[in-house]
Design a protein around this motif. Structure first.
Motif, PDB file in Angstrom:
ATOM      1  N   SER A 134      -3.801  -1.272  -5.401  1.00 14.82           N
ATOM      2  CA  SER A 134      -4.516  -0.654  -4.329  1.00 14.82           C
ATOM      3  C   SER A 134      -4.798  -1.837  -3.414  1.00 14.82           C
ATOM      4  O   SER A 134      -4.884  -2.969  -3.812  1.00 14.82           O
ATOM      5  N   HIS A 185       0.662  -1.171  -0.091  1.00 16.72           N
ATOM      6  CA  HIS A 185       0.099   0.095  -0.185  1.00 16.72           C
ATOM      7  C   HIS A 185       0.906   1.295   0.004  1.00 16.72           C
ATOM      8  O   HIS A 185       0.484   2.177  -0.640  1.00 16.72           O
ATOM      9  N   SER A 186       2.016   1.329   0.476  1.00 17.73           N
ATOM     10  CA  SER A 186       2.777   2.231   0.613  1.00 17.73           C
ATOM     11  C   SER A 186       3.610   2.921  -0.543  1.00 17.73           C
ATOM     12  O   SER A 186       4.185   4.016  -0.623  1.00 17.73           O
ATOM     13  N   GLN A 187       3.641   1.625  -1.371  1.00 17.17           N
ATOM     14  CA  GLN A 187       4.617   1.832  -2.650  1.00 17.17           C
ATOM     15  C   GLN A 187       3.791   2.797  -3.602  1.00 17.17           C
ATOM     16  O   GLN A 187       4.140   3.364  -4.678  1.00 17.17           O
ATOM     17  N   ASN A 188       2.254   3.052  -3.412  1.00 14.41           N
ATOM     18  CA  ASN A 188       1.750   3.831  -4.438  1.00 14.41           C
ATOM     19  C   ASN A 188       1.867   3.332  -5.881  1.00 14.41           C
ATOM     20  O   ASN A 188       1.980   4.184  -6.877  1.00 14.41           O
ATOM     21  N   ALA A 189       1.980   1.987  -6.157  1.00 18.02           N
ATOM     22  CA  ALA A 189       2.110   1.578  -7.377  1.00 18.02           C
ATOM     23  C   ALA A 189       1.048   1.751  -8.278  1.00 18.02           C
ATOM     24  O   ALA A 189      -0.242   1.757  -8.018  1.00 18.02           O
ATOM     25  N   THR A 190       1.192   1.920  -9.581  1.00 16.36           N
ATOM     26  CA  THR A 190       0.381   2.248 -10.497  1.00 16.36           C
ATOM     27  C   THR A 190      -0.620   1.070 -10.710  1.00 16.36           C
ATOM     28  O   THR A 190      -0.100   0.011 -10.922  1.00 16.36           O
TER      29      THR A 190
END
Length: 1017
Positions: free
Chosen positions: A623, A615-620
């Motif tokens: 979610s 969640h902390s990575q904010n990957a494209t």
């Protein structure tokens, strides 16, 4: 008010300290100051080019307005009972101001003017400070022109709806608030529509109209100046800029004006390009506002051009340009695109590329490491004789005419490892051994050990060619996959073993089948990671025995491994299951995440900590909600814009991309067919394929199909066994020539055809249990004895341009001819067999050939035109496109008035006919005397191109003229010829030899009969 008559004089002022010829170096202005309401008391006004400046006058401040050089400006001063009129032109090229009018301007200020100018601070800019010409001065007023190089206000940037101005503030100011005012100019005044204040030294005026003239004025804080600068916003870009037609010598363009119709001119820029897309020449053309088309004629052979189009907005001398709209012109047709490497091999790599239109390309050159390898007409090439596990630079050049470079593209190509051999398992110490065949030093191996149901229990990399296995449970079956990798980067095909453990020993046996789909599921959900993707699996992937399941599982597994690659604790990801999610049209993927540092046993990592990290990575497209990972990326397989998988294949989403895979029961044969262009799979049922080429015959069948059909490992033999059957990972296949002496190919001949037969005998290996389920696969290629190859048609056929003689009266004999020209200029004609694409245009001229002056009154009317696939105009199958003088094909256009001259010209788009043979064009032409109306009125109704009707030509002086052949370039590889017929017979061995013979002969007779009927027709 009295008007003072004036005389014309020249007031010359040398512009010292000015870099002449560049407007950007200098700012010219009209400056004035009114104090103590001097203008109001005198009922005065100042007009520049008949526009009043009273609305932009600031009491007690020097107001300045920029003016353009090299333009005659009219300055009018009404002051009391007097009216003074001057004209002035700032002539940069001649370095002087030309001023006409009386009273004569002065170059020196009066004492009153000096007092006021001396009150300006040192940092304050007087816009007319250099070469000042004072038109009028009194105690409370002056009017002057001049220039400055300090730019009190500058235009920084503009767009269709914005103008950005900047200025230099007073460094000694106490109050830093500047006042900005925006004016719109009408026919005789400036009207303020916006006033604002700012502490910044720039201001952005927004929400403006495109292609409009505005006046921005700035009152800089704590100064005695009010400086105004005019500017024009950019116009909107032109619309629908496109190429309407093109050929080898011309290109036609069209465009449309902006929606708001605010523009003055169009600027077209023509860029001539070389083969590396660098601009070699640039030509600018301006067009009036009502010009919306342009044709570039007389292009040199092999010329490449690109175009840019802008709208221009002009208000007086103010010009602004829209952003440029680009059009690739004809350069796109000769550009190489899609250059890529097809799957690599240990000793070669294959390249594939495409061009939009091959008519402008004469050949391609292929370079390997800068050295020319080959010149080819094809769009694929294989470079061989290489070392395994290497990277190479490959380049492809497209050439036109006599080696004119049109385009070039370069890529990095790879070769793979050789693979492994002698894979074996030693039960005494539970060690797996294999023999590496790749000589690359930095070789690595990746292995997976899984249960027979698909659960992976071991997965890691190693560098030694052996692996010790321990802790195998008795009575369980395991599968081990081993991949060989080059430098740990690009893997080759895996070698596969199956192992079964019992109380006494472990035994490995080889298998060519795929890894079975995972079927084991665990109940403990808090120990696993779950991902939900926004699409459902295809039905083939929901089958537990799917051959493509393993490939998709690896994609998901690698994605999860990538998400956790920088997690605090190294993770080893294993895929547990793939199943439909509870939500409709979604899929759930379940993973195990083990401690990668513990190689002895599987220790699960905390699920909550991993979810927090993801969640902390904010990957494209990633979610995390309610303990579940969601992939919200696009469903690319839903859009045909992104994918168009071939027949019998599936489009599978792969988390940000897609791949095409063969459906269950179908196998990819692209790697062994000719030509080898394997950008997408060629999926054939049971892997069956055949090709009857000019000098080569090929065929094959899938290994898994044979093994499942017979029930074990098989031996295959081609004909009498003198030639070996070749193998790939999934296929058995062969390549033979038409020489029966080489590989035992059977050959039969009749009056019209040759028949070649290859037979593949399939049996269980000697190590397997005895079986009678043998199989024979029969391939037959049937060739006509007299056929013309499409690729050689220009060598084997002659151009036909028929000349017909018509007896018009007893003393006058006329000749008619039909000619096919290269383009609409009708300057150059074809005299040999030509090959054209379907989107090319044919240009024909039917003309009277006579020098007799008595025939000057004779007119020609083309009555009907049709196409055949033979030189016989009376061929039974005709494609009629002109009937009784009227077009019945929507691409037919008259290029002259039919029946008004001794020649008629028309064009039609290229087309094909049922047999796909070269086309011959025939026209029936009528000869008309002076007393006959040769013109024809046609209705808009059209019929289809293929028509069986024939016009009534009785009672007319007419003749038929012909031209051809024209070969249709269908862009189909020459491997698939209509003249060849391929047949595959699969006959069970239990039927016996007699059954095979009867089926083969019956089918062959049917083929022979078909070709004999076709030949008779």
């Amino acid at each position: 008010m009295n008007s003072l008559k004036f005389n014309f004089i020249f007031f010359v002022m040398l512009l010292r300290d000015v870099a002449f010829g560049r407007l950007g170096d200098i700012s010219f202005s009209v400056c004035w100051m009114s104090n103590n309401e001097a203008l109001e008391r005198q009922n005065g006004d100042i007009r520049l080019n008949d526009t009043s400046l009273l609305s932009i006058t600031k009491e007690g401040k020097v107001t300045s307005l920029t003016v353009h050089p090299d333009v005659e400006n009219k300055l009018t001063l009404e002051f009391g009972d007097l009216t003074h009129i001057w004209t002035f032109t700032i002539m940069l090229s001649k370095r002087f101001n030309k001023i006409q009018g009386v009273p004569r301007p002065r170059s020196d200020p009066t004492n009153a003017t000096k007092v006021f100018l001396n009150s300006l601070s040192p940092s304050e800019v007087f816009a007319c400070e250099n070469n000042t010409a004072f038109f009028h001065q009194d105690e409370d007023f002056f009017l002057a022109t001049g220039h400055t190089m300090r730019f009190p206000v500058k235009l920084e940037s503009r767009s269709t709806s914005m103008l950005l101005f900047s200025w230099v503030g007073n460094s000694q100011a106490v109050n830093n608030s500047h006042t900005v005012t925006m004016y719109r100019t009408d026919s005789n005044s400036h009207i303020a529509f916006g006033v604002d204040s700012t502490t910044s030294n720039q201001y952005d005026f927004i929400s403006l109209d495109s292609c409009s003239l505005y006046l921005a004025c700035v009152e800089i804080a704590d100064t005695h100046s009010f400086t105004c600068l005019s500017a024009v916003t950019e116009p909107d870009i032109p619309k629908d800029f496109e190429v309407t037609s093109w050929n080898s010598s011309s290109i036609s363009l069209s465009w449309d004006c902006p929606d708001n119709l605010r523009y003055s001119l169009f600027l077209l820029t023509i860029y001539y390009l070389n083969g590396t897309d660098h601009i070699t020449e640039e030509i600018l053309l301006r067009f009036k506002e009502d010009t919306l088309v342009y044709t570039l004629f007389d292009l040199e052979p092999c010329a490449r051009v690109r175009f840019g189009l802008q709208t221009i907005c002009q208000s007086g001398m103010e010009l602004s340009y829209s952003k440029m709209v680009q059009n690739n012109g004809n350069s796109v047709h000769s550009s190489i695109w899609g250059l890529c490497q097809t799957p690599f091999s240990p000793d070669n790599y294959a390249l594939r590329w495409e061009v939009s239109n091959t008519s402008s390309i004469s050949k391609f050159r292929v370079y390997h490491e800068g050295v020319l390898q080959s010149t080819t007409l094809l769009t694929n090439y294989t470079v061989g004789g290489l070392s395994e596990c290497q990277q190479y630079q490959a380049k492809v050049e497209a050439l036109c005419g006599d080696d004119v470079l049109m385009n070039a593209k370069t890529i990095t190509a790879l070769t793979g490892p050789v693979g492994m051999s002698e894979l074996s398992f030693h039960s005494n110490d539970s060690t797996t051994l294999w023999t590496p065949t790749t000589t690359q030093l930095a070789m690595a191996y990746v292995y997976e050990v899984s249960l027979k149901n698909g659960t992976i229990i071991h997965n890691r990399s190693l560098t030694d060619a052996q692996l010790g296995l321990s802790g195998l449970d008795e009575g369980k079956s395991y599968t081990m996959d081993i991949w060989e990798q080059c430098d740990g980067e690009w893997p080759f095909e895996d070698a596969q073993l199956c192992v079964e453990a019992d109380n006494s020993s472990s035994t490995f046996f080889g298998t060519a089948g795929p890894v079975q789909e995972l079927v084991m599921d665990f109940v403990v959900s808090d120990m696993r990671l779950t991902m939900v993707v926004s699409w459902s699996l295809p039905e083939d992937l929901q089958d537990g025995m799917s051959e493509i399941q393993r490939k998709i599982e690896k994609i998901f597994k690698d994605k999860m491994q990538e998400l956790l690659k920088d997690y605090d604790h190294p993770a080893r990801i294993e895929l547990a299951t793939i199943r439909p999610a509870e939500e409709p049209d979604k899929t759930e993927i379940v993973f195990w995440s083990f401690d990668a540092m513990n190689t002895e046993e599987n220790v699960s990592l905390p699920v909550e900590d991993q979810l927090d990290y993801i969640h902390s990575q904010n990957a494209t497209h990633i979610s995390v909600r309610d303990g579940i990972i969601y992939w919200d990326g696009p469903h690319l397989c839903l859009s045909l814009k992104h994918t168009s998988c071939p027949r019998n294949s599936l489009c599978v989403n792969t988390l940000g991309s897609f791949t095409c895979v063969c459906r269950h029961g179908y196998y990819d044969v692209s790697s062994v067919t000719e030509p080898q262009v394997a950008s997408q799979p060629i999926c054939n049922e049971k892997g069956l394929f055949s090709q009857c080429l000019d000098k080569l015959m090929t065929g094959g069948i899938a290994k898994p199909y044979l093994m499942s059909h017979i029930g074990g490992k098989v031996d295959v033999k081609l004909n009498d066994g003198r030639c070996n059957v070749e193998q790939s990972a999934m296929l058995f296949y062969f390549r033979t020539t038409r020489k029966s002496s080489e590989c035992g190919t059977e050959r039969r001949v009749n009056k019209t055809h040759f028949e070649y037969q290859n037979t593949l005998s399939v049996t269980l290996t000697k190590e397997e249990t005895i079986s009678r389920r043998d199989l024979k696969v029969v391939w037959k290629c049937v060739y006509p004895r007299h056929y013309v190859r499409n690729t050689h048609v220009s060598m084997d056929m002659e151009w036909l341009s028929a000349l017909s003689l018509v007896q018009f009266n007893s003393s006058l004999q006329l000749a008619l001819s039909m000619t096919l020209f290269t383009d609409e200029s009708f300057n150059s004609s074809y005299t040999d067999v030509i090959s054209l694409d379907r989107d090319d245009i044919l240009y024909f001229e039917v003309a009277l050939q006579t020098n007799n002056s008595f025939a000057s009154y004779v007119l020609l009317q083309v009555d009907s035109c049709w196409a055949t696939e033979s030189s016989d105009p009376q061929d039974t199958v005709q494609g009629v496109f002109l009937h009784e003088g009227c077009p019945i094909d929507h691409t037919f256009y008259w290029l002259s008035v039919n029946g008004m001259e001794q020649k008629s010209r028309f064009s039609i788009e290229m087309f094909t006919m049922p047999k796909g043979l070269p086309l011959y064009i025939h026209c029936m032409a009528n000869i008309c005397g002076h007393d006959k109306d040769c013109t024809k009125n046609c209705s808009s109704q059209q019929r289809t191109k293929r028509s069986e009707s024939q016009p009534d030509r009785s009672g007319k002086r007419a003749a038929v003229v012909s031209a051809g052949p024209v070969v249709v370039n269908t862009r189909v590889p020459t491997s698939y010829w209509a003249e060849h017929m391929t047949m595959i017979l699969i006959v069970a061995g239990s039927m016996g030899v007699l059954g095979i013979t009867i089926l083969s002969v019956s089918a062959t007779k049917a083929i022979m009969s078909y070709y004999e009927q076709l030949q008779l027709q």
